[in-house]
Structure formats: structure tokens, C-alpha cells
Design a protein around this motif. Structure first.
Motif, PDB file in Angstrom:
ATOM      1  N   VAL A 199      -2.015  45.515  20.018  1.00 57.66           N
ATOM      2  CA  VAL A 199      -2.504  44.247  19.586  1.00 57.66           C
ATOM      3  C   VAL A 199      -3.730  43.761  19.766  1.00 57.66           C
ATOM      4  N   VAL A 200      -4.262  43.346  18.779  1.00 62.87           N
ATOM      5  CA  VAL A 200      -5.765  42.892  18.600  1.00 62.87           C
ATOM      6  C   VAL A 200      -6.041  41.898  19.690  1.00 62.87           C
ATOM      7  N   LEU A 201      -7.474  41.592  19.849  1.00 63.51           N
ATOM      8  CA  LEU A 201      -7.794  40.718  21.099  1.00 63.51           C
ATOM      9  C   LEU A 201      -7.474  39.241  20.592  1.00 63.51           C
ATOM     10  N   THR A 202      -7.923  38.959  19.598  1.00 64.02           N
ATOM     11  CA  THR A 202      -7.595  37.671  19.001  1.00 64.02           C
ATOM     12  C   THR A 202      -6.187  37.058  19.063  1.00 64.02           C
ATOM     13  N   ALA A 203      -5.267  38.110  19.154  1.00 63.27           N
ATOM     14  CA  ALA A 203      -3.876  37.578  19.239  1.00 63.27           C
ATOM     15  C   ALA A 203      -3.493  36.856  20.670  1.00 63.27           C
ATOM     16  N   ARG A 204      -4.293  37.063  21.448  1.00 68.83           N
ATOM     17  CA  ARG A 204      -3.877  36.549  22.764  1.00 68.83           C
ATOM     18  C   ARG A 204      -3.746  35.165  22.867  1.00 68.83           C
ATOM     19  N   THR A 205      -4.440  34.350  21.681  1.00 71.85           N
ATOM     20  CA  THR A 205      -4.293  32.896  22.134  1.00 71.85           C
ATOM     21  C   THR A 205      -3.471  32.465  20.923  1.00 71.85           C
ATOM     22  N   PHE A 206      -2.964  33.313  20.056  1.00 68.57           N
ATOM     23  CA  PHE A 206      -2.033  32.837  18.986  1.00 68.57           C
ATOM     24  C   PHE A 206      -0.325  33.426  19.392  1.00 68.57           C
ATOM     25  N   ILE A 207      -0.190  34.681  19.942  1.00 71.14           N
ATOM     26  CA  ILE A 207       1.065  34.805  20.491  1.00 71.14           C
ATOM     27  C   ILE A 207       1.793  33.645  21.376  1.00 71.14           C
ATOM     28  N   GLY A 208       2.894  33.356  21.010  1.00 67.64           N
ATOM     29  CA  GLY A 208       3.551  31.886  21.910  1.00 67.64           C
ATOM     30  C   GLY A 208       3.233  30.649  21.306  1.00 67.64           C
ATOM     31  N   THR A 209       2.425  30.566  20.378  1.00 68.42           N
ATOM     32  CA  THR A 209       2.327  29.203  19.947  1.00 68.42           C
ATOM     33  C   THR A 209       3.268  29.174  18.656  1.00 68.42           C
ATOM     34  N   THR A 210       3.521  27.721  18.473  1.00 71.20           N
ATOM     35  CA  THR A 210       4.652  27.296  17.518  1.00 71.20           C
ATOM     36  C   THR A 210       4.371  27.268  16.252  1.00 71.20           C
ATOM     37  N   VAL A 211       5.034  27.276  15.151  1.00 69.68           N
ATOM     38  CA  VAL A 211       4.879  26.964  13.889  1.00 69.68           C
ATOM     39  C   VAL A 211       5.312  25.602  13.585  1.00 69.68           C
ATOM     40  N   GLY A 212       4.465  24.931  13.268  1.00 73.74           N
ATOM     41  CA  GLY A 212       4.334  23.464  13.014  1.00 73.74           C
ATOM     42  C   GLY A 212       5.009  22.569  14.275  1.00 73.74           C
ATOM     43  N   GLY A 213       4.739  23.149  15.338  1.00 73.83           N
ATOM     44  CA  GLY A 213       5.105  22.439  16.567  1.00 73.83           C
ATOM     45  C   GLY A 213       6.480  22.331  16.813  1.00 73.83           C
ATOM     46  N   ASP A 214       7.267  23.221  15.990  1.00 77.33           N
ATOM     47  CA  ASP A 214       8.825  23.477  16.282  1.00 77.33           C
ATOM     48  C   ASP A 214       9.028  24.435  17.360  1.00 77.33           C
ATOM     49  N   PRO A 215       9.696  23.979  18.507  1.00 75.62           N
ATOM     50  CA  PRO A 215       9.629  24.889  19.510  1.00 75.62           C
ATOM     51  C   PRO A 215      10.800  26.311  19.379  1.00 75.62           C
ATOM     52  N   THR A 216      11.454  25.905  18.262  1.00 76.24           N
ATOM     53  CA  THR A 216      12.304  27.450  17.788  1.00 76.24           C
ATOM     54  C   THR A 216      11.424  28.515  17.275  1.00 76.24           C
ATOM     55  N   LYS A 217      10.522  27.990  16.761  1.00 78.02           N
ATOM     56  CA  LYS A 217       9.739  29.003  15.787  1.00 78.02           C
ATOM     57  C   LYS A 217       8.523  29.315  16.730  1.00 78.02           C
TER      58      LYS A 217
END
Length: 489
Positions: free
Chosen positions: A347-365
Motif C-alpha cells: 500500500v503506497v504512502l499517500t494512501a494513509r490519508t485516503f483509506i477510511g475517507t468517505t465518497v461524497g460524505g456518504d458514511p456507507t461508502k
């Protein structure tokens, strides 16, 4: 009282005289000599490592702490002279092209995370530097770029046909990096090139093409892996030109870029879940998992691949879900190419701030969980293998050329392996490849820290001494910091 003092003084002097013996057993210091090499005119060819790139940018202090500059300082007592470097305009880092920012500022650690320093870059590409420069380290350069005419043409920077760093100081729009090196009639050179021939492919998560079999680098994309034969032809031509007039030199092999902190910091299983959430996610992937079993029943998929593709969460830390283009394409049956990553994926370093974020603020995505990560976030085990196969081929060429040309050989692959496993001890210090805290690498996870660059310089010194009988001194690693502050004085 005075008589006693005089007696004590006489006794003391007598003791010193008895112990001040010219035949003292302490070994005499070995004088610094060049051996069979001449460091009178040193040029360095390479990429961002030679330039001193650090913390995601090129800036003055980084250039001054490049391994090339440190090495040149070690050459001076053995007949070397001060070298010239195409210095940036500031310690902010970054570049301007026609007043527009095309490369951002460097990073620093604010106590919690790496962040960009404040300020706007002031180094303008079109403000061309004059004169000759010994340090020809070009950030972003691949092997074949060093012999590419026009690589330093300012007019080609915007379109990507030219390199903005070389365009700042190239001797002419049509010159090559090699030509600018040869124009200086070097007596000694270093060549450390080839990392970028696989690095961009790796850092992009394999978003590129393995060009093995394609002998025309003019058709390559920026993230592609260079064909090993192309690399061999270019590397051989570089060494032949550089040694044509009797110059001696040192070359370095290539570490597996996948051992860099950029690929080893984010774990494969960074998703903590409780049992309820895990069960909810499993229900969401039930249709996909069931479809896989249907493909097995219809003999369209092996049971082994179905097992690798099955998505399953449990209480505790869980692996992220990715899209993997190397899986059997079942899109015609409505099944995407999903699987969870394993320890063999990176897993690349830049993914550390992306994994776990939501798509469009949708908590299910949730990215990496209910929404699989795209290819750019993970270097899959198949892509890791492609990078390693290419690197092995490049290193075979480098060793062969070093042997045939009688050059000093620097084993950076071995050194990187040591840094990423047991680490390196010196004095009271222990340096490793651990991100932020290890001391060897900067905050971009790819390029060395000041101390890391000093370590590379010492590797070159040791190889040069061994090959040419020189007695160059190594530098004291403890004198080099492991991070740059927000403001560099």
C-alpha cells in the motif's frame, strides 16, 4: 613551600618527558591520497538522488547536503576542487514556469504529520543559469534521458518533453546531460541512474506499462518501466563516453524501490472493525462472493482464485479491498475484479490519508472498505514482481559495465536491504528505513534525509578506496540532521 612546588614541577616534567616517546605505539594517521584516481575534475551524473532532492522538493539546503556535494568535499584533501551546483533560489522548494507553480514546496514535520512549508516557490525555470555545473543530477531523469537531445529545452517543459530542472542550466536547448558532462573533460565521475526507470511505475501503484520488448523509449509514458535492453544500451554508451579519455569513476547499482518507506509504512490491514460492522460489510459483499462460487461451478474460475477474491471481514484489523486488473476478467458476468490485499501487496504512502475517507460524505461508502481502492493506491504482488525483474536486469548491466570498464562499484541494493531490516549502527546511533523516525529517509518516503545522503557518500568513498587504492575519509554521519525544520536559516 616554594621549594616543594619547584620539586613537584620538576617531577611532573620528568614524567611527561619519559612518556613523550617518539616510538609511541599509537598508529600514525594514514595520509589522504587519491591512489590511482584523479579527482581534479569531478562530474556527477544521476537523478534526484544526485541532485539532493528531499522532502518532496529540491531546495538549496538539500542540494548542499547531496551525496555528490559531500563526496566532493571528501575529494578535496586528495586533489579535488570545489564543485558547482545549479542551486535553487530558496529553501522553500518547488518551481515556477512563467510565474505559475509547477512543483510545490517541500515538506516538514509539524509534530503530528508531514505538511508543506509556508511560502511560494521563487525558482523560475525560465531564469536560465549560465556556466558549467559539476553536479548533473536531474530530478525525474530516467537512464535514456541522459542522452536525449532537447531534454533541457525550456520550450518543451510545459508539454513534458523536457525536464524543468535541466532546462534551468543546460548549456543549450539541444544539448544532452552526457554532452554537458563530457564538455568538462572529467577526470573522475559518478553515475547513479536507473531508479526512475521503475520508480514512477511503482509509486503510481502500477499505473503504467511494462515496456519490456519495446525498444523505442520515445513512445514510453512517464510511469512506464524501461525495457532492460534499452537500459543496457544507454548505460553502456554512458560508461563508454565517460571513460573514453581515461577518466575513472564509480557507479552504483539499484535497490529494490519497494523497500523504500513509501511502500512499507502503510500496513496491508489498517482497517479496525468491531464484529457488528464486520458482519454488515460481509452482508454487503455476499452477492459478490456468491457470484465467485457460481463462476467456479461453471468452470470459469479456479477455486484457488475464488478463494483469493473472496471478501471477508472480522473483528480486529482488516485488509483493504482493491481492484486488481491481474485477476481473471469476469465483467461480462457482472463481477468486478475485487480482492483484499495481502502482505505481498504494498500500500503506497499517500494512501494513509485516503483509506477510511468517505465518497461524497456518504458514511456507507468508505474508501478501501465498502468502496475498493483503485490501482493507484496499491502496488500489487504482480506489479512488485515486474519492478523486481526489471531492477535485477538493470543491476546485471551495471555490474557488467563496472567490471568491463574497471570502475568502482557501490552496492546500494545491499545497503538498502540492511537499512530496511536490521538497520545501520554508528557511534550511539541506529539508522533505519522507518518512516519519519528511522533517520535515513526524508518525509516523501523515497529520497534520503541529510544523514541518509551522507551515508550514500560514505558508500561511494569505501568503494572508491577499495578500487583505486585511495585513502579518502568517510564523513561523520552524526553531524547530519535527519529532518529539516520548517524554516531553514
Amino acid at each position: 613551600m616554594m621549594k616543594n612546588f619547584k620539586w613537584l614541577l620538576l617531577a611532573s616534567l620528568s614524567f611527561v618527558a619519559c612518556n613523550n616517546n617518539d616510538d609511541d605505539s599509537a598508529p600514525a594517521e594514514v595520509p589522504i591520497t587519491p591512489g590511482s584516481a584523479s579527482f581534479a575534475k569531478y562530474v556527477a551524473l544521476g537523478d534526484s538522488f544526485a541532485a539532493g532532492y528531499s522532502d518532496g522538493a529540491l531546495f538549496k539546503a538539500g542540494q548542499q547536503n547531496s551525496y555528490v556535494n559531500i563526496l566532493a568535499q571528501q575529494f578535496m584533501p586528495a586533489g579535488g576542487v570545489a564543485i558547482t551546483t545549479p542551486l535553487m533560489s530558496d529553501n522553500i522548494g518547488g518551481l515556477l514556469l512563467g510565474g505559475n507553480v509547477i512543483a510545490g514546496p517541500r515538506l516538514y514535520f509539524n509534530g503530528k504529520a508531514p505538511v508543506s512549508v509556508t511560502g511560494t516557490p521563487t525558482t523560475e525555470v525560465t531564469n536560465h543559469l549560465t556556466g558549467t555545473f559539476n553536479n548533473l543530477g536531474i530530478p525525474g531523469a530516467k537512464s535514456y534521458h541522459l542522452v536525449a537531445a532537447g531534454y533541457g529545452n525550456t520550450a518543451g517543459v510545459a508539454s513534458g518533453k523536457a525536464n524543468p530542472y535541466f532546462a534551468r542550466f543546460s548549456s543549450s536547448p539541444s544539448t544532452t546531460v552526457l554532452a554537458d558532462a563530457m564538455a568538462q573533460s572529467p577526470s573522475f565521475f559518478t553515475l547513479f541512474i536507473g531508479g526512475n526507470d521503475v520508480l514512477a511505475y511503482a509509486t503510481s501503484g502500477g499505473v503504467g506499462v511494462n515496456q519490456t520488448g519495446n525498444m523505442d523509449p520515445s513512445t514510453y509514458g512517464s510511469n512506464d518501466i524501461t525495457d532492460p535492453t534499452v537500459f543496457a544500451n544507454v548505460y553502456g554508451a554512458l560508461a563508454t563516453s565517460l571513460t573514453a579519455n581515461g577518466a575513472k569513476g564509480a557507479v552504483a547499482n539499484l535497490p529494490y524501490v519497494t523497500t523504500l518507506p513509501y511502500f512499507t509504512t502503510v500496513p496491508y490491514n489498517p482497517v479496525p472493525l468491531d464484529a457488528a460492522t464486520a458482519n454488515q460489510l460481509n452482508a454487503g459483499y455476499a452477492q459478490y462472493n456468491g457470484g465467485l462460487q457460481q463462476m467456479v461451478a461453471n468452470k470459469l474460475l479456479t477455486a484457488d482464485e475464488a478463494a483469493r477474491r473472496t471478501i471477508k471481514f472480522a473483528a480486529g484489523n482488516n485488509a483493504v479491498v482493491i481492484v486488481d486488473s491481474y485477476l481473471t476478467n469476469l465483467s461480462a458476468f457482472g463481477l468486478p475484479s475485487y480482492r483484499q490485499v495481502t502482505k505481498e501487496d504494498l500500500v503506497v504512502l499517500t494512501a494513509r490519508t485516503f483509506i477510511g475517507t468517505t465518497v461524497g460524505g456518504d458514511p456507507t461508502k468508505i474508501n478501501g472498505v465498502s468502496v475498493p481502492l483503485a490501482d493507484q493506491w496499491v502496488l500489487s504482488k504482480d506489479e512488485v514482481k515486474e519492478v523486481q525483474v526489471a531492477t535485477d536486469a538493470y543491476n546485471k548491466t551495471i555490474v557488467s559495465v563496472a567490471d568491463s570498464k574497471g570502475l568502482a562499484m557501490v552496492d546500494t541494493k545491499l545497503a538498502m536491504t540492511q537499512l530496511s531490516t536490521s538497520g545501520v549502527r554508528f557511534g550511539n546511533f541506529h539508522m533505519t528505513a522507518a518512516y519519519v523516525t528511522g533517520g535515513a529517509f526524508s518525509l516523501d518516503g523515497v529520497h534520503p534525509s541529510p544523514r541518509g545522503y551522507a551515508y550514500i557518500a560514505n558508500l561511494f568513498v569505501s568503494a572508491i578506496n577499495a578500487k583505486y587504492g585511495s585513502t579518502l575519509r568517510t564523513t561523520d554521519l552524526s553531524q547530519y540532521q535527519i529532518q529539516y525544520p520548517a524554516v531553514i536559516q
